[in-house]
Enzyme design. Structure first.
Site, PDB file in Angstrom:
ATOM      1  N   SER A   1      -6.508  16.962  52.407  1.00 31.72           N
ATOM      2  CA  SER A   1      -5.598  17.509  51.402  1.00 31.72           C
ATOM      3  C   SER A   1      -4.721  18.600  51.995  1.00 31.72           C
ATOM      4  O   SER A   1      -3.805  19.062  51.342  1.00 31.72           O
ATOM      5  CB  SER A   1      -6.396  18.056  50.217  1.00 31.72           C
ATOM      6  OG  SER A   1      -7.413  18.908  50.668  1.00 31.72           O
TER       7      SER A   1
ATOM      8  N   HIS B   1      -3.215  10.589  51.552  1.00 31.08           N
ATOM      9  CA  HIS B   1      -3.857  11.556  50.663  1.00 31.08           C
ATOM     10  C   HIS B   1      -3.919  10.976  49.249  1.00 31.08           C
ATOM     11  O   HIS B   1      -2.904  10.909  48.541  1.00 31.08           O
ATOM     12  CB  HIS B   1      -3.056  12.868  50.705  1.00 31.08           C
ATOM     13  CG  HIS B   1      -3.624  13.955  49.884  1.00 31.08           C
ATOM     14  ND1 HIS B   1      -2.866  14.955  49.332  1.00 31.08           N
ATOM     15  CD2 HIS B   1      -4.896  14.216  49.498  1.00 31.08           C
ATOM     16  CE1 HIS B   1      -3.630  15.773  48.656  1.00 31.08           C
ATOM     17  NE2 HIS B   1      -4.868  15.340  48.730  1.00 31.08           N
TER      18      HIS B   1
ATOM     19  N   ASN C   1      -0.149  19.758  47.307  1.00 30.08           N
ATOM     20  CA  ASN C   1      -0.875  21.028  47.202  1.00 30.08           C
ATOM     21  C   ASN C   1       0.008  22.251  47.413  1.00 30.08           C
ATOM     22  O   ASN C   1      -0.345  23.345  46.996  1.00 30.08           O
ATOM     23  CB  ASN C   1      -2.066  21.032  48.146  1.00 30.08           C
ATOM     24  CG  ASN C   1      -3.197  20.237  47.531  1.00 30.08           C
ATOM     25  OD1 ASN C   1      -3.430  20.340  46.324  1.00 30.08           O
ATOM     26  ND2 ASN C   1      -3.868  19.422  48.320  1.00 30.08           N
TER      27      ASN C   1
HETATM   28  N1  CAA Z   1     -13.288   7.135  38.093  1.00 29.65           N
HETATM   29  C1  CAA Z   1     -12.768   6.059  37.477  1.00 29.65           C
HETATM   30  N2  CAA Z   1     -12.212   6.107  36.253  1.00 29.65           N
HETATM   31  C2  CAA Z   1     -12.194   7.291  35.626  1.00 29.65           C
HETATM   32  C3  CAA Z   1     -12.743   8.453  36.198  1.00 29.65           C
HETATM   33  C4  CAA Z   1     -13.324   8.336  37.492  1.00 29.65           C
HETATM   34  N3  CAA Z   1     -13.840   9.391  38.131  1.00 29.65           N
HETATM   35  N4  CAA Z   1     -12.576   9.486  35.328  1.00 29.65           N
HETATM   36  C5  CAA Z   1     -11.948   8.976  34.245  1.00 29.65           C
HETATM   37  N5  CAA Z   1     -11.722   7.667  34.447  1.00 29.65           N
HETATM   38  C6  CAA Z   1     -11.032   6.751  33.522  1.00 29.65           C
HETATM   39  C7  CAA Z   1     -11.854   6.551  32.281  1.00 29.65           C
HETATM   40  O1  CAA Z   1     -12.750   5.465  32.428  1.00 29.65           O
HETATM   41  C8  CAA Z   1     -10.792   6.260  31.245  1.00 29.65           C
HETATM   42  O2  CAA Z   1     -10.410   4.883  31.290  1.00 29.65           O
HETATM   43  P1  CAA Z   1     -10.254   4.069  29.913  1.00 29.65           P
HETATM   44  O3  CAA Z   1      -9.352   4.899  29.042  1.00 29.65           O
HETATM   45  O4  CAA Z   1      -9.648   2.797  30.366  1.00 29.65           O
HETATM   46  O5  CAA Z   1     -11.631   3.983  29.380  1.00 29.65           O
HETATM   47  C9  CAA Z   1      -9.565   7.041  31.705  1.00 29.65           C
HETATM   48  O6  CAA Z   1      -9.784   7.348  33.103  1.00 29.65           O
HETATM   49  C10 CAA Z   1      -9.390   8.316  30.932  1.00 29.65           C
HETATM   50  O7  CAA Z   1     -10.622   9.043  31.011  1.00 29.65           O
HETATM   51  P2  CAA Z   1     -11.214   9.931  29.842  1.00 29.65           P
HETATM   52  O8  CAA Z   1     -10.798   9.344  28.533  1.00 29.65           O
HETATM   53  O9  CAA Z   1     -12.666  10.148  30.113  1.00 29.65           O
HETATM   54  O10 CAA Z   1     -10.597  11.356  30.026  1.00 29.65           O
HETATM   55  P3  CAA Z   1      -9.102  11.820  30.093  1.00 29.65           P
HETATM   56  O11 CAA Z   1      -8.193  11.038  29.230  1.00 29.65           O
HETATM   57  O12 CAA Z   1      -9.183  13.288  29.929  1.00 29.65           O
HETATM   58  O13 CAA Z   1      -8.667  11.527  31.613  1.00 29.65           O
HETATM   59  C11 CAA Z   1      -8.418  12.262  33.825  1.00 29.65           C
HETATM   60  C12 CAA Z   1      -9.398  12.009  32.680  1.00 29.65           C
HETATM   61  C13 CAA Z   1      -7.783  10.938  34.269  1.00 29.65           C
HETATM   62  C14 CAA Z   1      -9.225  12.844  34.960  1.00 29.65           C
HETATM   63  C15 CAA Z   1      -7.277  13.234  33.306  1.00 29.65           C
HETATM   64  O14 CAA Z   1      -7.855  14.373  32.704  1.00 29.65           O
HETATM   65  C16 CAA Z   1      -6.355  13.691  34.388  1.00 29.65           C
HETATM   66  O15 CAA Z   1      -5.433  12.979  34.775  1.00 29.65           O
HETATM   67  N6  CAA Z   1      -6.584  14.926  34.914  1.00 29.65           N
HETATM   68  C17 CAA Z   1      -5.798  15.472  35.993  1.00 29.65           C
HETATM   69  C18 CAA Z   1      -6.328  14.930  37.289  1.00 29.65           C
HETATM   70  C19 CAA Z   1      -5.560  15.441  38.466  1.00 29.65           C
HETATM   71  O16 CAA Z   1      -4.645  16.250  38.371  1.00 29.65           O
HETATM   72  N7  CAA Z   1      -5.948  14.969  39.643  1.00 29.65           N
HETATM   73  C20 CAA Z   1      -5.383  15.415  40.870  1.00 29.65           C
HETATM   74  C21 CAA Z   1      -6.228  16.523  41.384  1.00 29.65           C
HETATM   75  S1  CAA Z   1      -5.560  17.163  42.882  1.00 29.65           S
HETATM   76  C22 CAA Z   1      -6.149  16.124  44.049  1.00 29.65           C
HETATM   77  O17 CAA Z   1      -6.887  15.216  43.851  1.00 29.65           O
HETATM   78  C23 CAA Z   1      -5.651  16.388  45.406  1.00 29.65           C
HETATM   79  C24 CAA Z   1      -6.102  17.562  46.148  1.00 29.65           C
HETATM   80  O18 CAA Z   1      -5.847  17.571  47.317  1.00 29.65           O
HETATM   81  C25 CAA Z   1      -6.792  18.718  45.569  1.00 29.65           C
END
Ligand code: CAA
Length: 284
Positions: free
Chosen positions: A118, A139, A189
Site C-alpha cells: 500500500s 494494489h 493513500n
Molecule cells: N468479502 C467479501 N464480500 C464482502 C466483504 C468481504 N470482506 N465485506 C462485505 N462484503 C459484501 C457483503 O457480502 C455484501 O454483499 P451483498 O450485498 O451482495 O450481500 C456487500 O459487500 C455489502 O456488505 P454489507 O451489507 O455487510 O455492508 P456495507 O454495505 O456496509 O458494505 C463495505 C461493506 C463494502 C466494506 C463498505 O462499508 C465499504 O465500501 N467501505 C469502505 C471500504 C474501503 O474504503 N476500502 C478501502 C480501504 S483502503 C485500502 O484497502 C487500501 C490501503 O492501502 C489501506
C-alpha cells in the site's frame, strides 16, 4: 483458463485476491509461511462462495470448480512456472525485499512479479530482482472481492509491456485498473490517509465526537464508512505506517501523523484486528 497465478501471503488481502482470481478463471497457487493462514483463507473463500450460491450469483455446480482452481502449496519451490506472482505479505519492507530477492531467483524472467504493497516503493523492491522491468505494484483495496479498483504502480524501471499485461489481468478479474507512478502513497493513500489523519487530529482537539466526525463524512459526503470507522477497518498500525511513509518520503510536515494515532498504536489499540480502536469489536 486466464493464466497461472501465485499469491504469496494468505491474510485478508491475499485470500481476497486468490478468491477473486479463481472466480475469474485463473489457476491460483496460494502459499503462506504460516500454514494455518491458508486454512483460514480457504474457509473464508468457501463461506463467500456459499453466500454467492445462496444469492444466485454462482451456480452450485460452479462452486467446486472455483475451489478446484485454488491449490495450496507446501513451499514456494513447489510450483515451477506461473505467469504472475502477487505478493501480499506483511507490510514490512525488509521481509518484502527478501521475498522479492527469492522470487527473482525462483521464477523465470518472463514471470511478472507484483506487490500488493500500500505504500512501499516499487522501485526499491525491484532493485533486489534481476530483470527489474518485470516488477510492478498491484494494489488491491479491502475487501478485495467487493472493491472495483486496482492501483497499478509503475516503478522507475517497470517495462511498458509489464504494465499492459497487468492491466489486462486486472480487467479479467473484473477490476478497473488505474496506472500511477511510484511516489510515496501512490494516489490512493496519498489522498485517503491525510483525510483519516485529519479526522484523528479533529478528534484529538475535541472538535466533535468520534460518532459526530464519522456521521459528517457518511451523511455529508456519502462515504460508505466514516474516516474513524475506516481507520479501524484498515488497522491503525497500517495507517500510522503509511503516514510515516508520506512524512519521510515528502519531508513535508503536512503529513505528520496525529499524536493520538501514535498513542493508540503504542497502546495496542489497532482497530478491528485487536478488538478495539476508535470503536470496540468482538474478536472472531
Ligand atoms: N468479502 C467479501 N464480500 C464482502 C466483504 C468481504 N470482506 N465485506 C462485505 N462484503 C459484501 C457483503 O457480502 C455484501 O454483499 P451483498 O450485498 O451482495 O450481500 C456487500 O459487500 C455489502 O456488505 P454489507 O451489507 O455487510 O455492508 P456495507 O454495505 O456496509 O458494505 C463495505 C461493506 C463494502 C466494506 C463498505 O462499508 C465499504 O465500501 N467501505 C469502505 C471500504 C474501503 O474504503 N476500502 C478501502 C480501504 S483502503 C485500502 O484497502 C487500501 C490501503 O492501502 C489501506
Amino acid at each position: 483458463m486466464s493464466g497461472r497465478m501465485l499469491v504469496v501471503g494468505s491474510g485478508q488481502m491475499g485470500g481476497g485476491i486468490a478468491e477473486t482470481a479463481a472466480r475469474s478463471g485463473f489457476e491460483v497457487f496460494l502459499w503462506d509461511s504460516v500454514p494455518q493462514m491458508t486454512d483460514k483463507a480457504l474457509g473464508t473463500i468457501r463461506a463467500h462462495l456459499d453466500r454467492g450460491v445462496q444469492k444466485g450469483e454462482i451456480k452450485s455446480e460452479d462452486r467446486q470448480v472455483v475451489l478446484d482452481r485454488i491449490s495450496v502449496l507446501p513451499n514456494l519451490e513447489s510450483v515451477s512456472s506461473v505467469d504472475l506472482v502477487i505478493e501480499a505479505i506483511i507490510e514490512e519492507e525488509k521481509q518484502k525485499r527478501e521475498l522479492f530477492r527469492r522470487l527473482g531467483e525462483l521464477f523465470d524472467p518472463s514471470t511478472i512479479l507484483a506487490s500488493n504493497t500500500s505504500s512501499i516503493s516499487i522501485s526499491r523492491l525491484a532493485s533486489h530482482v534481476p530483470n527489474p522491468g518485470r516488477v510492478i505494484g498491484m494494489h488491491f483495496m479491502n475487501p478485495v472481492p467487493v472493491m472495483r479498483l486496482v492501483e497499478v504502480i509503475a516503478g522507475g524501471l517497470t517495462h511498458d509491456t509489464t504494465v499492459t499485461q497487468v492491466k489486462t489481468w486486472a480487467e479479467k478479474m473484473d477490476k478497473t485498473a488505474v496506472v500511477v507512478q511510484d511516489y510515496p502513497g501512490f494516489i490512493s493513500n496519498r489522498i485517503l490517509m491525510p483525510m483519516i489523519n485529519e479526522a484523528i487530529f479533529a478528534l484529538q482537539e475535541g472538535v466533535a465526537t468520534k460518532e459526530g466526525i464519522d456521521t459528517v463524512m457518511k451523511l455529508g459526503m456519502n462515504h460508505p464508512m466514516g474516516p474513524l470507522t475506516l481507520a479501524d477497518f484498515i488497522g491503525l498500525d497500517t495507517c500510522l505506517a503509511i503516514m510515516n511513509v508520506l512524512y519521510e518520503g515528502f519531508k513535508d510536515s503536512k503529513y505528520r501523523p496525529a499524536p493520538l494515532l501514535q498513542k493508540m498504536v503504542d497502546a495496542g489499540l489497532l482497530g478491528r484486528k485487536s478488538g478495539r480502536g476508535f470503536y470496540e469489536y468482538s474478536l472472531m
